[in-house]
Design a protein around this motif. Sequence first.
Motif, short mmCIF file in Angstrom:
data_model
loop_
_atom_site.label_atom_id
_atom_site.label_comp_id
_atom_site.label_asym_id
_atom_site.label_seq_id
_atom_site.Cartn_x
_atom_site.Cartn_y
_atom_site.Cartn_z
N LEU A 170 16.08 2.55 5.40
CA LEU A 170 14.83 1.89 5.08
C LEU A 170 13.63 2.75 5.49
O LEU A 170 12.65 2.87 4.75
CB LEU A 170 14.76 0.53 5.77
N ASN A 171 13.72 3.36 6.67
CA ASN A 171 12.64 4.23 7.12
C ASN A 171 12.46 5.43 6.20
O ASN A 171 11.33 5.82 5.88
CB ASN A 171 12.90 4.70 8.54
N ALA A 172 13.56 6.03 5.79
CA ALA A 172 13.47 7.16 4.86
C ALA A 172 12.85 6.73 3.54
O ALA A 172 12.00 7.43 2.97
CB ALA A 172 14.86 7.76 4.63
N ALA A 173 13.26 5.56 3.04
CA ALA A 173 12.69 5.04 1.79
C ALA A 173 11.20 4.78 1.93
O ALA A 173 10.42 5.03 1.00
CB ALA A 173 13.42 3.76 1.39
N LYS A 174 10.78 4.28 3.08
CA LYS A 174 9.37 4.01 3.33
C LYS A 174 8.52 5.26 3.14
O LYS A 174 7.45 5.22 2.52
CB LYS A 174 9.19 3.46 4.74
N TRP A 175 9.01 6.39 3.66
CA TRP A 175 8.22 7.62 3.55
C TRP A 175 8.22 8.17 2.14
O TRP A 175 7.22 8.75 1.69
CB TRP A 175 8.73 8.65 4.56
N HIS A 176 9.30 8.01 1.40
CA HIS A 176 9.27 8.40 -0.01
C HIS A 176 8.32 7.51 -0.80
O HIS A 176 7.58 8.00 -1.68
CB HIS A 176 10.68 8.34 -0.60
N MET A 177 8.32 6.23 -0.49
CA MET A 177 7.37 5.33 -1.16
C MET A 177 5.94 5.71 -0.82
O MET A 177 5.04 5.63 -1.67
CB MET A 177 7.64 3.88 -0.74
N TRP A 178 5.68 6.11 0.41
CA TRP A 178 4.33 6.52 0.79
C TRP A 178 3.89 7.75 0.01
O TRP A 178 2.77 7.79 -0.52
CB TRP A 178 4.28 6.80 2.29
N LEU A 179 4.75 8.75 -0.08
CA LEU A 179 4.40 9.94 -0.84
C LEU A 179 4.12 9.61 -2.31
O LEU A 179 3.15 10.09 -2.90
CB LEU A 179 5.53 10.98 -0.76
N ALA A 180 4.96 8.79 -2.90
CA ALA A 180 4.78 8.43 -4.30
C ALA A 180 3.50 7.62 -4.49
O ALA A 180 2.77 7.80 -5.49
CB ALA A 180 5.99 7.64 -4.79
N GLY A 232 14.80 15.07 2.15
CA GLY A 232 14.08 15.25 0.89
C GLY A 232 12.58 15.11 1.01
O GLY A 232 11.87 15.29 0.01
N PHE A 233 12.06 14.81 2.20
CA PHE A 233 10.63 14.55 2.35
C PHE A 233 9.78 15.76 1.98
O PHE A 233 8.80 15.65 1.24
CB PHE A 233 10.33 14.11 3.78
N VAL A 234 10.14 16.93 2.49
CA VAL A 234 9.34 18.13 2.25
C VAL A 234 9.30 18.47 0.76
O VAL A 234 8.25 18.80 0.21
CB VAL A 234 9.89 19.31 3.08
N GLU A 235 10.45 18.39 0.11
CA GLU A 235 10.50 18.68 -1.33
C GLU A 235 9.65 17.67 -2.10
O GLU A 235 8.93 18.04 -3.04
CB GLU A 235 11.94 18.64 -1.83
N HIS A 236 9.72 16.40 -1.72
CA HIS A 236 8.92 15.38 -2.39
C HIS A 236 7.44 15.66 -2.19
O HIS A 236 6.64 15.55 -3.13
CB HIS A 236 9.31 14.00 -1.84
N ALA A 237 7.03 16.02 -0.98
CA ALA A 237 5.63 16.36 -0.73
C ALA A 237 5.18 17.52 -1.62
O ALA A 237 4.05 17.54 -2.11
CB ALA A 237 5.43 16.71 0.74
N GLY A 238 6.07 18.47 -1.85
CA GLY A 238 5.75 19.58 -2.74
C GLY A 238 5.51 19.12 -4.16
O GLY A 238 4.62 19.64 -4.86
N ARG A 239 6.26 18.14 -4.61
CA ARG A 239 6.05 17.61 -5.96
C ARG A 239 4.70 16.89 -6.06
O ARG A 239 4.03 16.94 -7.10
CB ARG A 239 7.18 16.66 -6.35
#
Length: 222
Positions: free
Chosen positions: A83-93, A140-147
Amino acid sequence: MTQPHDTGGARSRIAGFLDTARDYLGIGGRVRREPVRDPEALRGFVSSRASFIAQTSLYGYMRTRAGQRYPELFENDGFVELLNAAKWHMWLASLSDLSVYAGGLLARGGMAEDRVGAMMRGQLERTLDETGVPAEADDGFVEHAGRVRARIALTPWSQVGDDEGCFHESPAALVRHAPIVETLMRLDEEVVRNSVRYHWQEVRRDLRALLDAQAVDRAFAD
């Protein structure tokens, strides 16, 4: 490892996850709807609303799906990690979607497209630098931030519409990253996507009302 009957620990975890929503909603009179007249105010608006949408969309969906068993999920360390990992992907998106929308408003408000691009790239970098790589994030956070950076760098600001068209990354992130079995998500996907888009409506209305594009342009220094 949290024990199965550690209900106090579960309650504590739930309370911690709701802090950002409480701050945004103004429980206790702390609602924040101040005019946006400079780049820093815009950065604060974008970051805070991205956090709000990320958490309320994710936790709201999980609460709806789990029903009365929702508190029990927080007793499972594996679930909390996902859930915490999903939260940060949702934040980036969410940061990505709202940054594009905000830049579009500036362009329609008369700010030159090259200045919009320079400002939005700089504001995004400051936000990402301040956040760093959260301990709760996954690999995957860093790669997502790059996108997200790539999207902001390539956005044609004058073509961004004043509608929900640019809000496509956050619904997709919830579908992809929410810690729920794939068969259930397939059943829920359309509703989930529409729910996230609906959550953005008030944020869009607020930014339209609060943003002084000309003042932001005057305050911006390349």
